[in-house]
Design a protein around this motif. Sequence first.
Motif, PDB file in Angstrom:
ATOM      1  N   MET A   1       0.849  -1.198   0.000  1.00  0.00           N
ATOM      2  CA  MET A   1       0.000   0.000   0.000  1.00  0.00           C
ATOM      3  C   MET A   1       0.880   1.242   0.000  1.00  0.00           C
ATOM      4  SD  MET A   1      -3.000   1.090   2.672  1.00  0.00           S
ATOM      5  CE  MET A   1      -3.953   2.569   2.398  1.00  0.00           C
ATOM      6  N   VAL A   2       0.634   2.162  -0.892  1.00  0.00           N
ATOM      7  CA  VAL A   2       1.456   3.361  -1.028  1.00  0.00           C
ATOM      8  C   VAL A   2       1.072   4.373   0.033  1.00  0.00           C
ATOM      9  CG1 VAL A   2       2.119   5.262  -2.516  1.00  0.00           C
ATOM     10  CG2 VAL A   2       1.697   2.998  -3.497  1.00  0.00           C
ATOM     11  N   SER A   3       2.077   4.891   0.726  1.00  0.00           N
ATOM     12  CA  SER A   3       1.820   5.897   1.751  1.00  0.00           C
ATOM     13  C   SER A   3       1.621   7.256   1.102  1.00  0.00           C
ATOM     14  CB  SER A   3       3.012   5.948   2.722  1.00  0.00           C
ATOM     15  OG  SER A   3       2.859   7.036   3.598  1.00  0.00           O
ATOM     16  N   HIS A   4       0.667   8.006   1.617  1.00  0.00           N
ATOM     17  CA  HIS A   4       0.402   9.345   1.115  1.00  0.00           C
ATOM     18  C   HIS A   4       0.889  10.402   2.108  1.00  0.00           C
ATOM     19  CE1 HIS A   4      -1.917   7.899  -2.279  1.00  0.00           C
ATOM     20  NE2 HIS A   4      -2.540   7.061  -1.464  1.00  0.00           N
ATOM     21  N   LEU A   5       1.974  10.073   2.808  1.00  0.00           N
ATOM     22  CA  LEU A   5       2.544  10.983   3.798  1.00  0.00           C
ATOM     23  C   LEU A   5       3.084  12.230   3.114  1.00  0.00           C
ATOM     24  CD1 LEU A   5       3.338  11.268   6.816  1.00  0.00           C
ATOM     25  CD2 LEU A   5       5.556  10.291   6.191  1.00  0.00           C
ATOM     26  N   THR A   6       2.684  13.378   3.581  1.00  0.00           N
ATOM     27  CA  THR A   6       3.176  14.650   3.057  1.00  0.00           C
ATOM     28  C   THR A   6       3.651  15.509   4.205  1.00  0.00           C
ATOM     29  OG1 THR A   6       1.051  15.778   3.218  1.00  0.00           O
ATOM     30  CG2 THR A   6       1.494  14.553   1.185  1.00  0.00           C
ATOM     31  N   ILE A   7       4.346  16.596   3.871  1.00  0.00           N
ATOM     32  CA  ILE A   7       4.809  17.516   4.896  1.00  0.00           C
ATOM     33  C   ILE A   7       3.626  18.091   5.667  1.00  0.00           C
ATOM     34  CG2 ILE A   7       6.022  19.682   5.331  1.00  0.00           C
ATOM     35  CD1 ILE A   7       7.839  17.407   4.533  1.00  0.00           C
ATOM     36  N   ASP A   8       2.557  18.436   4.933  1.00  0.00           N
ATOM     37  CA  ASP A   8       1.383  19.003   5.596  1.00  0.00           C
ATOM     38  C   ASP A   8       0.752  18.007   6.565  1.00  0.00           C
ATOM     39  OD1 ASP A   8       1.629  21.424   4.371  1.00  0.00           O
ATOM     40  OD2 ASP A   8       0.305  20.914   2.696  1.00  0.00           O
ATOM     41  N   SER A   9       0.662  16.742   6.141  1.00  0.00           N
ATOM     42  CA  SER A   9       0.042  15.753   7.018  1.00  0.00           C
ATOM     43  C   SER A   9       0.888  15.514   8.254  1.00  0.00           C
ATOM     44  CB  SER A   9      -0.175  14.438   6.270  1.00  0.00           C
ATOM     45  OG  SER A   9       1.062  13.851   5.908  1.00  0.00           O
ATOM     46  N   ILE A  10       2.195  15.588   8.080  1.00  0.00           N
ATOM     47  CA  ILE A  10       3.073  15.418   9.236  1.00  0.00           C
ATOM     48  C   ILE A  10       2.860  16.542  10.228  1.00  0.00           C
ATOM     49  CG2 ILE A  10       5.488  15.462   9.992  1.00  0.00           C
ATOM     50  CD1 ILE A  10       6.213  13.993   7.452  1.00  0.00           C
ATOM     51  N   ARG A  11       2.714  17.755   9.688  1.00  0.00           N
ATOM     52  CA  ARG A  11       2.493  18.899  10.568  1.00  0.00           C
ATOM     53  C   ARG A  11       1.164  18.733  11.324  1.00  0.00           C
ATOM     54  NH1 ARG A  11       4.232  22.457   6.175  1.00  0.00           N
ATOM     55  NH2 ARG A  11       6.370  23.167   6.538  1.00  0.00           N
ATOM     56  N   THR A  12       0.115  18.362  10.601  1.00  0.00           N
ATOM     57  CA  THR A  12      -1.195  18.271  11.235  1.00  0.00           C
ATOM     58  C   THR A  12      -1.233  17.162  12.272  1.00  0.00           C
ATOM     59  OG1 THR A  12      -1.972  16.830   9.447  1.00  0.00           O
ATOM     60  CG2 THR A  12      -2.359  19.186   9.214  1.00  0.00           C
ATOM     61  N   GLU A  13      -0.399  16.154  12.114  1.00  0.00           N
ATOM     62  CA  GLU A  13      -0.347  15.062  13.080  1.00  0.00           C
ATOM     63  C   GLU A  13       0.650  15.370  14.197  1.00  0.00           C
ATOM     64  OE1 GLU A  13       0.554  11.583  10.887  1.00  0.00           O
ATOM     65  OE2 GLU A  13      -1.219  11.739   9.611  1.00  0.00           O
ATOM     66  N   ALA A  15       3.869  15.993  14.240  1.00  0.00           N
ATOM     67  CA  ALA A  15       5.109  15.219  14.202  1.00  0.00           C
ATOM     68  C   ALA A  15       6.182  15.947  14.984  1.00  0.00           C
ATOM     69  CB  ALA A  15       5.562  15.023  12.751  1.00  0.00           C
ATOM     70  N   SER A  16       7.129  15.207  15.474  1.00  0.00           N
ATOM     71  CA  SER A  16       8.211  15.802  16.257  1.00  0.00           C
ATOM     72  C   SER A  16       9.093  16.653  15.369  1.00  0.00           C
ATOM     73  CB  SER A  16       9.057  14.708  16.902  1.00  0.00           C
ATOM     74  OG  SER A  16       9.747  13.984  15.904  1.00  0.00           O
ATOM     75  N   VAL A  17       9.798  17.580  15.995  1.00  0.00           N
ATOM     76  CA  VAL A  17      10.757  18.414  15.270  1.00  0.00           C
ATOM     77  C   VAL A  17      11.798  17.536  14.597  1.00  0.00           C
ATOM     78  CG1 VAL A  17      12.586  20.137  15.548  1.00  0.00           C
ATOM     79  CG2 VAL A  17      10.426  20.401  16.778  1.00  0.00           C
ATOM     80  N   GLU A  18      12.176  16.463  15.247  1.00  0.00           N
ATOM     81  CA  GLU A  18      13.189  15.566  14.682  1.00  0.00           C
ATOM     82  C   GLU A  18      12.723  14.969  13.364  1.00  0.00           C
ATOM     83  OE1 GLU A  18      15.324  11.455  16.032  1.00  0.00           O
ATOM     84  OE2 GLU A  18      15.364  13.131  17.450  1.00  0.00           O
ATOM     85  N   SER A  19      11.434  14.638  13.261  1.00  0.00           N
ATOM     86  CA  SER A  19      10.907  14.084  12.009  1.00  0.00           C
ATOM     87  C   SER A  19      11.008  15.099  10.875  1.00  0.00           C
ATOM     88  CB  SER A  19       9.453  13.649  12.198  1.00  0.00           C
ATOM     89  OG  SER A  19       9.355  12.606  13.128  1.00  0.00           O
TER      90      SER A  19
END
Length: 240
Positions: A1-13, A15-19
């Motif tokens: 399954m292809v991940s649809h992870l984006t910078i915006d989604s990381i921000r909304t979730e 994500a840690s500064v390290e990520s």
Amino acid sequence: MVSHLTIDSIRTEEASVESLLAIYRLLPNFKRELAIDRAIADVTITSEEINLALQEFQQRYKLTTQEALQNYCQVYSLTNEQLQMIALREFKIEKFKRQTWGNRLESAFLNRRASLDRAIYSVIRHKNLELLQELFFRIDEGEQTFAELATQYSQGAESQTGGMIGPVPLIRLPPAIADKLRHSLPQQMHPPFLLEDWFVLLRLEKFMPAQFDDTTTQVLLSQLFEEFLQEQNVTAKVDS
């Protein structure tokens, strides 16, 4: 399954500064700066040194006018307090270096002296060996100067400087070039030889043996500091 992870989604979730730093490929530099902060944590500075730190920072970055200071802060989105923190941090780093290795610099110099030697040299690089052999004889017979032929024929960036390069530490040069320069007399020219994908015509202009002066001291301190940071990284990896 292809991940649809984006910078915006990381921000909304959240994500840690390290990520984010990892995605921006800034994580190695961030870890390096954290290691530096740990190293200098116990370094103290006096009120006189605070003023000196600010003066040195402004001179180093040519921030000698209020306008220049304001522009610098604007470019990097810094407050005056943050600017002062940066200046003090740089000062503490240099103080840490001297406190840690200042009394060992002379022995470090003796151990590393050969790697600190520098040279000014001229070079012509070309793919055609026969052409370089012809140029060698032209220069050797005094028909044309090295600089003239380097400007006309060299296929490297040195063609813009008449073939001349340096001064440069020998340790930064390919071993084949460093060895020839170390065992050359001034103005001694070496016949064309193969270096990786190029044929090279080489001449020593000036050999500059390392001296235990202020410039060398700064180089040694920087080298020892970098080695210290590398050791910290290795230790962190082993512990993890």
